[in-house]
Design a protein around this motif. Sequence first.
Motif, mmCIF file in Angstrom:
data_model
loop_
_atom_site.group_PDB
_atom_site.id
_atom_site.type_symbol
_atom_site.label_atom_id
_atom_site.label_comp_id
_atom_site.label_asym_id
_atom_site.label_seq_id
_atom_site.Cartn_x
_atom_site.Cartn_y
_atom_site.Cartn_z
ATOM 1 N N ARG A 146 0.830 -1.210 0.000
ATOM 2 C CA ARG A 146 0.000 0.000 0.000
ATOM 3 C C ARG A 146 0.867 1.263 0.000
ATOM 4 N N ILE A 147 1.999 1.209 0.696
ATOM 5 C CA ILE A 147 2.938 2.328 0.640
ATOM 6 C C ILE A 147 3.428 2.524 -0.794
ATOM 7 N N LYS A 148 3.747 1.422 -1.456
ATOM 8 C CA LYS A 148 4.235 1.519 -2.836
ATOM 9 C C LYS A 148 3.178 2.124 -3.750
ATOM 10 N N ALA A 149 1.937 1.689 -3.613
ATOM 11 C CA ALA A 149 0.866 2.242 -4.441
ATOM 12 C C ALA A 149 0.671 3.731 -4.166
ATOM 13 N N ALA A 150 0.813 4.121 -2.893
ATOM 14 C CA ALA A 150 0.696 5.542 -2.533
ATOM 15 C C ALA A 150 1.822 6.348 -3.160
ATOM 16 N N PHE A 151 3.045 5.815 -3.104
ATOM 17 C CA PHE A 151 4.187 6.540 -3.670
ATOM 18 C C PHE A 151 4.089 6.626 -5.195
ATOM 19 N N GLU A 152 3.553 5.593 -5.827
ATOM 20 C CA GLU A 152 3.347 5.670 -7.274
ATOM 21 C C GLU A 152 2.402 6.815 -7.610
ATOM 22 N N LEU A 153 1.349 6.954 -6.820
ATOM 23 C CA LEU A 153 0.429 8.074 -7.025
ATOM 24 C C LEU A 153 1.141 9.396 -6.790
ATOM 25 N N PHE A 154 1.924 9.474 -5.717
ATOM 26 C CA PHE A 154 2.600 10.737 -5.391
ATOM 27 C C PHE A 154 3.547 11.162 -6.507
ATOM 28 N N GLU A 155 4.226 10.203 -7.122
ATOM 29 C CA GLU A 155 5.092 10.545 -8.251
ATOM 30 C C GLU A 155 4.262 11.104 -9.409
ATOM 31 N N THR A 156 3.081 10.550 -9.630
ATOM 32 C CA THR A 156 2.192 11.073 -10.663
ATOM 33 C C THR A 156 1.733 12.483 -10.319
ATOM 34 N N LEU A 157 1.403 12.706 -9.050
ATOM 35 C CA LEU A 157 0.980 14.043 -8.619
ATOM 36 C C LEU A 157 2.112 15.057 -8.775
ATOM 37 N N ARG A 158 3.346 14.606 -8.582
ATOM 38 C CA ARG A 158 4.492 15.489 -8.840
ATOM 39 C C ARG A 158 4.532 15.874 -10.310
ATOM 40 N N GLU A 159 4.378 14.888 -11.183
ATOM 41 C CA GLU A 159 4.408 15.157 -12.625
ATOM 42 C C GLU A 159 3.299 16.125 -13.035
ATOM 43 N N GLU A 160 2.172 16.052 -12.349
ATOM 44 C CA GLU A 160 1.040 16.930 -12.646
ATOM 45 C C GLU A 160 1.195 18.318 -12.021
ATOM 46 N N GLY A 161 2.234 18.503 -11.197
ATOM 47 C CA GLY A 161 2.467 19.789 -10.559
ATOM 48 C C GLY A 161 1.585 20.046 -9.360
ATOM 49 N N LYS A 162 0.910 19.012 -8.861
ATOM 50 C CA LYS A 162 0.003 19.211 -7.728
ATOM 51 C C LYS A 162 0.727 19.129 -6.380
ATOM 52 N N ILE A 163 1.878 18.463 -6.367
ATOM 53 C CA ILE A 163 2.728 18.463 -5.177
ATOM 54 C C ILE A 163 4.170 18.692 -5.611
ATOM 55 N N GLY A 164 4.973 19.252 -4.692
ATOM 56 C CA GLY A 164 6.388 19.462 -4.972
ATOM 57 C C GLY A 164 7.199 18.232 -4.619
ATOM 58 N N SER A 165 7.128 17.824 -3.358
ATOM 59 C CA SER A 165 7.787 16.626 -2.855
ATOM 60 C C SER A 165 6.805 15.914 -1.936
ATOM 61 N N TYR A 166 7.191 14.716 -1.494
ATOM 62 C CA TYR A 166 6.310 14.012 -0.562
ATOM 63 C C TYR A 166 7.127 13.411 0.572
ATOM 64 N N GLY A 167 6.399 12.905 1.551
ATOM 65 C CA GLY A 167 7.058 12.341 2.708
ATOM 66 C C GLY A 167 6.103 11.473 3.498
ATOM 67 N N VAL A 168 6.571 11.048 4.662
ATOM 68 C CA VAL A 168 5.739 10.281 5.586
ATOM 69 C C VAL A 168 5.747 11.007 6.923
ATOM 70 N N ALA A 169 4.561 11.273 7.435
ATOM 71 C CA ALA A 169 4.410 11.838 8.774
ATOM 72 C C ALA A 169 3.864 10.730 9.660
ATOM 73 N N ALA A 170 4.628 10.335 10.665
ATOM 74 C CA ALA A 170 4.218 9.237 11.539
ATOM 75 C C ALA A 170 4.235 9.711 12.981
#
Length: 373
Positions: free
Chosen positions: A191-215
């Motif tokens: 599930r982490i991998k699927a989330a990160f795949e989405l985040f990379e797509t969101l980066r390409e779309e310009g909707k996020i700059g970088s991503y991380g994990v807040a725990a």
Amino acid sequence: MSGATKEGTFGYLKKFGKYSKDFYRFNGELFFPTLGIGTYKPEPYKEDNYIINYAEAIKAALRNGINLIDTAINYRYQMSEREIAEALNEMFANGEIKREEVIIASKAGFVPLDFPFPNNPYGWIQENMIDKALALKEEVIIDQHCMSPGFLRWSCEQSLKNLEIDTIDIFFLHNPETQLGYVDQETFYARIKAAFELFETLREEGKIGSYGVAAWNGFLYEEDHTEYISLGKIVKIAEDVGGENHGFKYLQSPFNLAKPHAYGYTNQQCEDGKYYPLMHACMKYGISYIGSSPLLQKNLFKRPFAPKIGELMNTSELSDVASALQFARSAGAISAVFGAVDPSHVIDNTILAYIPAASSEAMNMLMGDSYAV
């Protein structure tokens, strides 16, 4: 309107030339203040959550050198994000601040509901998540947490609407360890991998700059704990998904005088086979660490601090709150995020901008040395 930039954040810090030279830190991409402002309010069902407003505190922070704003879509049923927009829009309109000067972080993972609190929260989940095919019912853990790509995309796009911006600078996966104990390790990391795949797509779309994990505790537990998260595994997933230039750049977890594990507890294995405290492991992996809960939601102040703390932190003439914040920003985090609703509290905290961070010697004297084993 894009997001924060190196040039924008550098231009911002130049407005505060009287501050200590180490109040701002550069991670190769952005200049961060060592204190950021957060918008979390515990006990969300309490009535005061319906009458407070973070807008004035946000404006006070931006006017006093604090340009890191931390929030999450679920904070106060999406109201914290909307109040940030209220503050930013006023300051953008009158020319006090530019978008590229402000670092905005938000989080997704928890079911946010919406303001005001719905009469039937389970019905909200069914209507807004399951019926709209954002997630399968079994992907919503204990009616609280979900990491399905559809839900996370919706969360990001809803946060952009709430914040009234084009790009979230840091987009955190929020407390993923909530799912451990309900799903096995293999499912969790998938599930982490699927989330990160989405985040990379969101980066390409310009909707996020970088991503991380807040725990909360996930990265701080012992390795055999049910809710333990391996930073090494998370980094490997990011590399597999995004290559060498992946967008996993940030990690957030609590760091304070009562919970100093990120600095002193060796529980994260790095590529050299040795174990390091979380903060040190982040450095080795090139991840910027942001400390949360520096005041432990005010639970640090049930009795006065020992004089030794003020002496070591160089805050003897200041309050215990200042000593706690000085500790939180001095260990190696790029920033420590405190919560404040009252603008006067924000201004009080910025007294630390004039004082150098505590030395590593002082931190080690207070905590005791802890290195790789």
